[in-house]
Design a protein around this motif. Structure first.
Motif, mmCIF file in Angstrom:
data_model
loop_
_atom_site.group_PDB
_atom_site.id
_atom_site.type_symbol
_atom_site.label_atom_id
_atom_site.label_comp_id
_atom_site.label_asym_id
_atom_site.label_seq_id
_atom_site.Cartn_x
_atom_site.Cartn_y
_atom_site.Cartn_z
ATOM 1 N N ARG A 129 41.260 55.482 37.011
ATOM 2 C CA ARG A 129 42.162 55.730 38.211
ATOM 3 C C ARG A 129 43.301 54.526 38.441
ATOM 4 N NH1 ARG A 129 39.341 58.472 42.523
ATOM 5 N NH2 ARG A 129 41.342 57.363 43.957
ATOM 6 N N ASP A 130 44.429 55.023 38.341
ATOM 7 C CA ASP A 130 45.768 54.253 38.476
ATOM 8 C C ASP A 130 45.696 53.444 39.871
ATOM 9 O OD1 ASP A 130 46.321 54.678 35.698
ATOM 10 O OD2 ASP A 130 48.189 56.206 36.219
ATOM 11 N N ASP A 131 45.406 54.098 40.728
ATOM 12 C CA ASP A 131 45.591 53.469 42.091
ATOM 13 C C ASP A 131 44.438 52.405 42.182
ATOM 14 O OD1 ASP A 131 43.215 55.159 42.120
ATOM 15 O OD2 ASP A 131 43.776 56.520 43.940
ATOM 16 N N PHE A 132 43.430 52.542 41.694
ATOM 17 C CA PHE A 132 42.359 51.434 41.529
ATOM 18 C C PHE A 132 43.022 50.440 41.212
ATOM 19 C CE2 PHE A 132 38.343 54.070 42.317
ATOM 20 C CZ PHE A 132 38.667 54.381 43.761
ATOM 21 N N LEU A 133 43.702 50.513 39.862
ATOM 22 C CA LEU A 133 44.045 49.728 39.063
ATOM 23 C C LEU A 133 45.312 48.752 39.775
ATOM 24 C CD1 LEU A 133 44.323 48.080 36.105
ATOM 25 C CD2 LEU A 133 45.956 49.996 35.471
ATOM 26 N N TYR A 134 46.176 49.676 40.574
ATOM 27 C CA TYR A 134 47.295 49.151 41.428
ATOM 28 C C TYR A 134 46.909 48.040 42.361
ATOM 29 C CZ TYR A 134 51.264 49.010 44.582
ATOM 30 O OH TYR A 134 52.210 48.464 45.387
ATOM 31 N N LEU A 135 45.663 48.337 43.163
ATOM 32 C CA LEU A 135 45.085 47.614 44.018
ATOM 33 C C LEU A 135 44.273 46.268 43.130
ATOM 34 C CD1 LEU A 135 43.628 50.230 46.301
ATOM 35 C CD2 LEU A 135 45.240 48.507 46.772
ATOM 36 N N SER B 182 39.210 42.883 44.372
ATOM 37 C CA SER B 182 40.197 43.029 43.160
ATOM 38 C C SER B 182 39.143 43.275 41.813
ATOM 39 C CB SER B 182 41.062 41.639 42.874
ATOM 40 O OG SER B 182 41.860 41.736 43.758
ATOM 41 N N ASP B 183 38.075 42.716 41.603
ATOM 42 C CA ASP B 183 37.421 42.636 40.610
ATOM 43 C C ASP B 183 36.933 44.074 40.595
ATOM 44 O OD1 ASP B 183 37.977 40.496 39.548
ATOM 45 O OD2 ASP B 183 36.044 39.182 40.194
ATOM 46 N N ASN B 184 36.172 44.421 41.876
ATOM 47 C CA ASN B 184 35.662 45.849 41.873
ATOM 48 C C ASN B 184 36.761 47.103 41.389
ATOM 49 O OD1 ASN B 184 33.151 44.911 42.968
ATOM 50 N ND2 ASN B 184 33.718 45.142 44.986
ATOM 51 N N PHE B 185 37.834 46.879 42.234
ATOM 52 C CA PHE B 185 38.797 47.807 41.803
ATOM 53 C C PHE B 185 39.182 47.895 40.384
ATOM 54 C CE2 PHE B 185 40.309 47.471 46.354
ATOM 55 C CZ PHE B 185 39.895 48.861 46.635
ATOM 56 N N LEU B 186 39.242 46.796 39.534
ATOM 57 C CA LEU B 186 39.398 46.814 37.885
ATOM 58 C C LEU B 186 38.151 47.795 37.544
ATOM 59 C CD1 LEU B 186 41.409 45.769 36.086
ATOM 60 C CD2 LEU B 186 39.993 43.729 36.001
ATOM 61 N N THR B 187 37.123 47.287 37.602
ATOM 62 C CA THR B 187 36.093 47.838 37.166
ATOM 63 C C THR B 187 35.990 49.371 37.542
ATOM 64 O OG1 THR B 187 34.339 45.932 37.466
ATOM 65 C CG2 THR B 187 33.369 48.094 37.227
ATOM 66 N N TRP B 188 36.286 49.587 38.715
ATOM 67 C CA TRP B 188 36.353 50.952 39.176
ATOM 68 C C TRP B 188 37.290 51.924 38.506
ATOM 69 C CZ3 TRP B 188 35.783 49.798 44.954
ATOM 70 C CH2 TRP B 188 34.483 49.165 45.191
ATOM 71 N N ALA B 189 38.563 51.032 38.107
ATOM 72 C CA ALA B 189 39.634 51.703 37.607
ATOM 73 C C ALA B 189 39.216 52.214 36.294
ATOM 74 C CB ALA B 189 40.887 50.655 37.440
ATOM 75 N N GLU B 190 38.406 51.515 35.398
ATOM 76 C CA GLU B 190 37.934 51.594 34.063
ATOM 77 C C GLU B 190 36.957 53.007 34.235
ATOM 78 O OE1 GLU B 190 36.391 47.965 32.783
ATOM 79 O OE2 GLU B 190 38.187 47.210 32.501
ATOM 80 N N TRP B 191 36.084 52.810 35.351
ATOM 81 C CA TRP B 191 35.027 53.876 35.250
ATOM 82 C C TRP B 191 35.392 55.317 35.513
ATOM 83 C CZ3 TRP B 191 30.992 52.020 39.543
ATOM 84 C CH2 TRP B 191 30.216 50.762 39.077
ATOM 85 N N PHE B 192 36.523 55.394 36.395
ATOM 86 C CA PHE B 192 37.159 56.509 36.710
ATOM 87 C C PHE B 192 38.441 56.822 36.347
ATOM 88 C CE2 PHE B 192 34.129 54.873 40.090
ATOM 89 C CZ PHE B 192 33.211 55.796 40.084
ATOM 90 N N SER C 276 50.314 46.612 37.885
ATOM 91 C CA SER C 276 50.102 47.772 36.994
ATOM 92 C C SER C 276 49.267 48.876 37.602
ATOM 93 C CB SER C 276 48.977 47.332 36.131
ATOM 94 O OG SER C 276 49.277 46.313 35.211
ATOM 95 N N GLY C 277 49.327 50.295 37.169
ATOM 96 C CA GLY C 277 49.000 51.127 38.008
ATOM 97 C C GLY C 277 50.012 51.800 38.970
ATOM 98 N N THR C 278 49.592 52.702 39.710
ATOM 99 C CA THR C 278 50.646 53.250 40.706
ATOM 100 C C THR C 278 49.890 53.064 42.344
ATOM 101 O OG1 THR C 278 49.669 55.354 40.513
ATOM 102 C CG2 THR C 278 51.722 54.789 39.051
ATOM 103 N N ALA C 279 50.676 52.957 43.200
ATOM 104 C CA ALA C 279 50.249 52.932 44.636
ATOM 105 C C ALA C 279 49.557 54.178 44.985
ATOM 106 C CB ALA C 279 51.239 52.379 45.632
ATOM 107 N N PRO C 280 48.505 54.300 45.742
ATOM 108 C CA PRO C 280 47.944 55.435 46.452
ATOM 109 C C PRO C 280 49.140 56.244 46.914
ATOM 110 C CG PRO C 280 46.710 53.593 47.031
ATOM 111 C CD PRO C 280 47.841 53.106 46.192
#
Length: 640
Positions: free
Chosen positions: A355-361, A343-353, A367-371
């Motif tokens: 990405r709403d799908d990363f935020l969803y995970l 979860s923490d990785n996806f949150l970080t990656w959502a900020e880097w890139f 928040s965000g949208t499913a892949p």
């Protein structure tokens, strides 16, 4: 008034300190304007070292991801109870080596080569000093000077006792040197403002950093995660200490290696070539952290745009291949880990890139949208996933049929893991241990302990081929082939029907003869075997179970096998495993197994699978009639 670490306290003899001081000065670029006061004080060596320390305490020209500790910064959000335990133990010389083993007292006079277990991983990881990181974090949280004081004593002690020679090779593998190169720069920023960080400590520390960098310049394990840690350690020393004469050379070489390795080690589909998810995630960090360091120091231009784009592709891999609860598939030297661990990785990656799908995970869908896909093919890596959805109870199967990934890979092409209803029903065996128990490690590296085909129980090879990838709304189809043996090819088709259950078609094609087995393994727990009807199912008292049944044919045998699974390093537990066997007596004979694999909750599914027509083994087209609870339908696949 703090009792700073004097030369006597850290155990440095006057003559040794003088020699070390002169050595350090010879390694610095003293003509730099920033070191003007140091150069002006050379006639008074003690003052020169005071000036050098003052320079580093006040230096603002170099940036690092870890901010310096000041009186106004006394918080560290990532510190937990385990960090306090590790740090406080380390004050007493009770150190953590490989975390699977208990902490060990290494003596009042520290023995950096102590071996409380046969597993060399303990010694190697002892010399990575992960416990120092805990001391640094706890100091950042508390401001308690005892952690800095003890670290100063320990780092000087390690440096004095571990010269880079044959006698101390346990401490000087290039991977350990690279890890230290990275982590020591972090510790430098944690501790530099402390009065315990004296000129004597600085001299010893900087000379060792120089030695590490020069050593890493001579070591380059291309194609391996080792090469990334070597390059990272080299880069962090070079960026953190540009005052060294050779810093530009080190930095240039480190960046060159990373630019080279991201193309060598990362397949176009984004997976790192060793095909073990833990190392893949590590490689994301090893590629990114130097890139971030370069950005912080206005040198991001040393990396092409494609570098960051490939890191983004790497970050998609756990989204595509991890189970719905966030645990890992244990292919090769991988460990399942804990639900939600990414979860923490996806949150970080959502900020880097962005990405709403990363935020969803990262937010469990809040928040965000499913892949926008539920099936993924990483074709170069030979890793494929099919899932019913993105909730934690979704059904998900991940299959592997890829190239040889090296020492962290296993001869398991064709294997798969199955998750459904919040439970991993058919996990991969894992790897158990690295060293210290070679027989135990070798047991987990047998083809027959994976969910795939064997000929006479021998280990298979790596000659994979993707024949068909055809995801759809109601039917996902995957057909892969592996020339498992010189004289026998294994073709496996997986059909995910209505996002509910799987039909697996295994074909043995070639002249090889003997026992042809299809192996299956379930999660630990009770099972029911019905050998006469060729089915096995798990019997958990609640939640989701799995039903496995092979289509009846002449000569088919169902029998139990020895089964183990390892979810943690050095730990293993029994689990139910079984095989379907056909005996291939003639060279021109070809065999086919058809197996239903169906997750279920309350009632055993009533699904009958029947082959339509008389298609030969190895045919390009196969059709089945399926009767599910009295309703019939046809499904098929055709190779193009």
């Amino acid at each position: 008034m703090f009792d700073a670490c004097s030369r006597v306290q850290v155990g440095i003899q006057e003559s040794v300190y003088q020699d070390s001081r002169e050595l350090l000065l010879s390694r610095l670029y003293l003509n730099s304007k920033r070191l003007k006061k140091v150069k002006e004080s050379l006639d008074i060596p003690g003052k020169a070292m005071d000036e050098l320390l003052n320079y580093y305490k006040g230096r603002e020209s170099v940036s690092h991801p870890v901010k310096r500790i000041t009186n106004s910064i006394r918080s560290e959000n990532s510190v937990d109870e385990s960090d306090f335990k590790i740090a406080n133990d380390a004050l007493e010389h009770v150190f953590v080596g490989q975390r699977a083993y208990p902490p060990h007292f290494c003596g009042d006079d520290i023995n950096w080569n102590t071996r409380p277990v046969a597993d060399m991983e303990w010694v190697w990881q002892l010399n990575r000093m992960y416990f120092w990181n805990a001391m640094g974090k706890v100091y950042a949280k508390t401001g308690d000077e005892k952690y800095v004081k003890e670290w100063c004593l320990q780092v000087v002690d390690w440096i004095e006792k571990n010269p880079n020679d044959a006698e101390h090779n346990y401490a000087w593998r290039s991977i350990e040197a690279g890890i230290r190169g990275y982590s020591w720069t972090t510790l430098f920023y944690r501790f530099i403002q402390s009065p315990h960080f004296t000129p004597e400590v600085l001299v010893s520390f900087l000379n060792s950093c120089y030695d590490h960098a020069e050593f890493l310049m001579t070591r380059y394990r291309s194609g391996s995660n080792w090469g990334l840690m070597e390059a990272e350690g080299l880069a962090f020393i070079a960026f953190t200490f540009p005052e060294f004469k050779n810093a530009v050379k080190w930095r240039t070489e480190a960046i060159r290696r990373l630019n080279n390795e991201i193309n060598l080690q990362v397949y176009p589909d984004g997976h790192q070539r060793e095909l073990a998810i833990g190392y893949h995630l590590g490689c994301i960090n090893w590629f990114y952290r130097t890139y971030e360091l370069a950005m912080l120091n206005n040198r991001a231009g040393a990396f092409p745009e494609s570098y960051f784009e490939k890191i983004e592709l790497m970050c998609e891999v756990p989204m595509k291949l991890c189970f719905p609860d966030g645990t890992n598939v244990q292919f090769g030297d991988a460990w399942a880990g804990q639900p939600g661990q990414h979860s923490d990785n996806f949150l970080t990656w959502a900020e880097w890139f962005e990405r709403d799908d990363f935020l969803y995970l990262a937010t469990d869908g809040e928040s965000g949208t499913a892949p926008n896909q539920t099936a993924f093919a990483l074709k170069e890596s030979g890793l494929y996933s099919m899932r019913s959805g993105w909730d934690k109870n979704a059904t998900c199967l991940v299959l592997k049929c890829g190239p040889d990934g090296g020492g962290h890979c296993q001869p398991d092409n064709g294997t798969f893991s199955l998750y459904s209803g919040g439970r991993t029903l058919m996990p991969d065996a894992g790897s158990y241990i690295y060293s210290g128990d070679p027989e135990g490690r070798n047991w987990f590296r047998q083809t027959k302990v994976h969910q795939t085909l064997t000929l006479n129980d021998e280990n298979s090879g790596y000659k994979p081929d993707l024949l068909l990838w055809q995801p759809g709304n109601d039917l996902d189809v995957l057909v892969v082939e592996n020339k498992a043996y010189e004289n026998l090819t294994h073709r496996r088709a997986v059909l995910f029907v209505e996002k509910k259950y799987f039909i697996i078609i295994d074909e043995a094609i070639g002249t090889g003869t003997g026992n042809v087995d299809i192996h299956f393994q379930l999660a630990p727990g009770k099972v029911v075997h019905e050998n006469e009807k060729y089915y096995v199912y798990s019997e958990f008292s609640s939640g989701t179970n799995v039903f496995v049944q092979a289509q009846e044919q002449v000569g088919l045998q169902l029998s139990e096998e020895e089964g183990w699974v390892s979810y943690e390093y050095t730990k293993k537990e029994l689990r139910p495993t079984f095989r379907y066997r056909l005996i291939k007596e003639k060279k021109d004979e070809a065999l086919r197994f058809v197996t239903l694999v169906a997750p279920f909750e309350r009632e055993i599914p009533k699904i009958k699978v029947e082959l339509v027509g008389n298609s030969k083994v190895g045919s390009d087209k196969i059709q089945f009639k399926i009767n599910e609870n009295g309703t019939e339908k046809l499904i098929a696949y055709e190779l193009k």
